[in-house]
Design an enzyme around this catalytic site. Structure first.
Site, PDB file in Angstrom:
ATOM      1  N   SER A 154      -5.998   0.241   1.945  1.00 27.90           N
ATOM      2  CA  SER A 154      -7.137   1.119   2.204  1.00 27.90           C
ATOM      3  C   SER A 154      -8.433   0.330   2.105  1.00 27.90           C
ATOM      4  CB  SER A 154      -7.182   2.267   1.189  1.00 27.90           C
ATOM      5  OG  SER A 154      -7.686   1.820  -0.059  1.00 27.90           O
ATOM      6  N   ASP A 155      -9.416   0.729   2.907  1.00 29.39           N
ATOM      7  CA  ASP A 155     -10.754   0.230   2.634  1.00 29.39           C
ATOM      8  C   ASP A 155     -11.197   0.837   1.309  1.00 29.39           C
ATOM      9  OD1 ASP A 155     -13.167  -1.062   2.839  1.00 29.39           O
ATOM     10  OD2 ASP A 155     -13.551  -0.417   4.896  1.00 29.39           O
ATOM     11  N   TRP A 156     -12.158   0.205   0.670  1.00 26.66           N
ATOM     12  CA  TRP A 156     -12.562   0.605  -0.685  1.00 26.66           C
ATOM     13  C   TRP A 156     -13.237   1.979  -0.622  1.00 26.66           C
ATOM     14  CZ3 TRP A 156      -9.902  -3.370  -0.415  1.00 26.66           C
ATOM     15  CH2 TRP A 156      -9.601  -4.183  -1.514  1.00 26.66           C
TER      16      TRP A 156
END
Length: 750
Positions: free
Chosen positions: A262-264
């Protein structure tokens, strides 16, 4: 409570002592799949869930009991980000976490050289490996849809074919170090404003022809070990847990066997994260207190909430085991590979690589009267004007901000190159952003200047009028609303009143060179008044040397634009149709629907279709020498869709110095069942030629170069009919054409 780290070898000894024989997962003579299954069979459900989510800002848990180490990730695609505290964004204040800053990926794309992409990937992979990183969060390959996108500087331009060919060697170079590339942001993250709430509405053909090919190449040809999901939504599901993008296409059609990261802060729902393809969750917002937990990471969507659902019997462990298999596979490719190299950092070789990439990516946009190159022996006084001549560009811009060993400014590079016998005088010209701090990294520069715009211009004009030549170094910077993550630009024009400065300099001295530093196209209303223009990108550690070497002719420029420079925003499809940045819904959801109604007509495809003359076309770039193209020929006039033909064309260096040319092949389908672009890039080759030398350039044309995506068949289709191969030095400068026929039809859903 103080965190205790158990070295890998010690943990491995503990694991071995508990068994009578060596576990398969520790035996690297076995296949990775065998090792994965053995390790998986020894893990508890709780240990499996712990591997799915972060344990700190940039790390995730291993299994200490089994000697499986934790994973360490790092931004970014242009250099290894400095260390932060375990649970904070604040700097850890290490003294040994400086890096080499490589040029931004727009510059890499502008080299049009896959060999340079391999050098880039190998070099940055060595730096990541030396710093103990397992996953490099890059490269980015989102397509350049609008020049306002604040993150375009991190990507590889507007054309899916160019991005595909440049991303593959980068990935292979990184992963040769036992470090996983994490290609991002999958998919449709094409602007930054409202990036968490934008729902992209796009037809299937455009998705597959424009926005997915570089990701597909990263998986199928590059063999990337990880992919990062995007913040935006598609089909009303976030990119980090999206059934169609992740399960149906990435893991289904393309057979991706790696890890989806996942992106942050890109994860929003436990149920979707379980079923819709996400494997590792990072950066989710939780304060760790509302649920009474001592560790905020336990509250992540794929942490205790997932474990609780399993323990209550509400979900099974099929998806869990698939996620852990992928993570274990990643471990055996990276931190469990005993044979991976050790890496190196800030080495002379990496500094040389950074300079070489920068030199080869700089684009000579204009050179009327051959103002460039400037021979230091023929001038006594050189005026340098502009804030970007001295402002550090490696600090700022978002997650790609770096702490560098050093950054040589254009001003210092020019002074060094011209030597002690040439007086190099500097004038500010304009004041943009005098600050120099991002995420605790401080440049140490004090650029504050309280003079008025008129005073600054007057000083610049005075300096210019008394110089043999003037070099203006301006453009954008990596501040908010310039080229920066989480914000877009507000206009195509140069900020800070630079247009007025450039016009004044042009009146003061006819020997004017404008060096534009940016990751995006900019408007140039003064283009007819300035004889020489260089597009210099963000060049990193060796910025000053790279620019100075091109200005003086030590290096003959060979870069080509990886995107179209429009005259005005209305010349771009997303803006002409009023589609950017989307329309907010009226249901209170904060969702913004953004329709990609320009379809496949992005960049030069839009300009060709609508007969819009760009400021500078896609693929454009001049040299200090000249190249003559001969007549293109094909070895056969007709092929079946299962066959191929070879096109050849002679290219001659007709100038008086060595230079490199990028020969570009475009294909035009003269009659199609579905609308197609006037032409599409389907091949390119960079060739270095001595004066009077001729090279025979050849391209293989097969069905992949001739096909379009038919959404009704969900397949790539190559139709029979007439095609034209066009060879040129840019999308708008075609030097030779040749026709050929395709005799039958074939669809391929691969």
């Amino acid at each position: 409570m103080k965190k205790i780290f158990i070295p890998l070898f010690a943990a491995a000894v503990c694991a071995l002592s508990a068994t009578a024989s060596t576990p398969v997962y520790l035996d690297d003579t076995r296949s990775i799949d065998e090792r994965v299954e053995d390790a998986l069979s020894r893990m508890t459900v709780k240990e499996k869930v712990a591997m799915l989510h972060a344990q700190s800002k940039f790390s995730s848990a291993g299994v200490p009991r089994l000697g499986i180490p934790e994973f360490w990730t790092t931004d970014g695609p242009h250099g290894i980000r400095p260390e932060v505290l375990w649970d904070e964004w604040n700097q850890a204040h290490w003294t040994n976490d400086s890096c080499v800053a490589f040029p931004a990926l727009t510059c890499l794309a502008a080299t049009w050289n896959p060999d340079i992409a391999m050098l880039y990937g190998k070099s940055i992979g060595e730096e990541a490996r030396y710093r103990g990183k397992d996953i490099l969060l890059g490269p980015g390959v989102n397509i350049y849809r609008t020049p306002l996108n604040g993150r375009n500087f991190e990507y590889m331009g507007e054309d899916p074919y160019l991005a595909s060919k440049m991303v593959v060697p980068y990935i292979k170079g990184v992963q040769s170090n036992g470090v996983a590339a994490c290609v991002k942001h999958y998919a449709l993250n094409n602007h930054e404003v409202n990036r968490h709430t934008t729902n992209v509405i796009i037809d299937d053909r455009t998705l597959h022809e424009i926005y997915l090919p570089a990701f597909k190449a990263a998986v199928k040809d590059g063999g990337t070990w990880s992919i990062m999901g995007s913040y935006n939504l598609y089909k009303d599901q976030h990119g980090c847990h999206n059934q169609y993008l992740l399960n149906d296409i990435l893991k289904g059609e393309w057979g991706f066997d790696g890890v989806v990261v996942s992106d942050w802060g890109g994860t929003h729902d436990t149920a979707e994260a379980i079923t819709n393809g996400l494997d590792m969750e990072f950066g989710s917002w939780t304060n760790g207190l509302s649920n009474g937990a001592s560790n905020a990471y336990d509250n992540y969507y794929l942490a205790n909430p997932y474990l609780s659902l399993i323990e209550q019997g509400k979900v099974g462990t099929k998806e869990l085991d698939d996620k852990v298999r992928r993570i274990l596979r990643l471990a055996f490719r990276t931190n469990m590979d005993r044979n991976r190299p050790y890496g190196s950092i800030c080495s002379p070789e990496h500094i040389e690589a950074a300079r070489t990439i920068g030199e080869e990516g700089i684009v000579l946009l204009k050179n009327s009267g051959k103002v460039l190159p400037i021979n230091p022996k023929t001038v006594r006084r050189v005026a340098v004007v502009g804030e970007n001549a001295l402002k550090m560009m490696t600090v700022g811009g978002g997650s790609s901000s770096l702490k560098v060993k050093y950054e040589l400014s254009p001003l210092d590079g020019i002074r060094h190159k011209f030597g002690p016998d040439v007086e190099v005088v500097y004038a500010r010209g304009y004041v943009g952003d005098p600050t120099g701090e991002y995420n605790g990294v401080v440049t140490g520069q004090n650029l504050k200047d309280d003079r008025s715009a008129d005073e600054l211009i007057a000083e610049a004009v005075d300096v210019a009028a008394n110089a043999d030549c003037v070099i203006f170094v301006g453009g954008l910077n990596k501040s908010a609303h310039q080229d920066c993550e989480d914000s877009d630009r507000t206009a195509l024009e140069l900020p800070y009143g630079q247009d007025d400065v450039i016009r004044a300099l042009a009146r003061a001295n006819r020997n004017l060179v404008v060096v534009n530093i940016s990751g995006n196209a900019v408007a140039m209303p003064w283009v007819n008044d300035v004889p020489a223009i260089l597009q210099a990108w963000y060049l990193g550690t060796e910025s000053g040397n790279a620019i100075a070497n091109v200005i003086t002719g030590t290096v003959n420029p060979s870069g080509k634009l990886p995107m179209t420079f429009p005259v005005k925003l209305d010349d771009v499809g997303a803006h002409s149709l009023g589609l950017y940045p989307g329309t907010p819904r009226n249901d209170g959801s904060k969702i913004v629907d953004c329709k990609y109604d320009e379809g496949i007509f992005v960049g030069y495809r839009w300009a060709d279709r609508n007969k819009v003359k760009p400021l500078f076309p896609f693929g454009h770039g001049l040299s200090y020498t000249d190249f003559k193209y001969g007549k293109a020929k094909v070895d056969k006039s007709s092929i079946g869709t299962s066959g191929k033909l070879t096109l050849t064309i002679p290219v001659t260096n007709t100038g008086d110095r060595e230079g490199s040319e990028v020969v570009q092949l475009y294909i035009s389908d003269l009659k199609s069942s579905l609308p197609r672009p006037v032409k599409e890039l389907k091949g390119f080759k960079k060739v270095k030629l001595a004066p009077s030398e001729t090279a025979e350039i050849s391209f293989e044309i097969d069905r992949d170069a001739l096909s379009y995506f038919d959404p009704s068949l969900h397949a790539w289709v190559c139709e029979p009919g007439s095609f034209e191969a066009l060879v040129g030095t840019s999308s708008a400068d075609i030097r030779s054409k040749v026709r050929f026929e395709v005799s039958d039809t074939l669809a391929d859903n691969k």
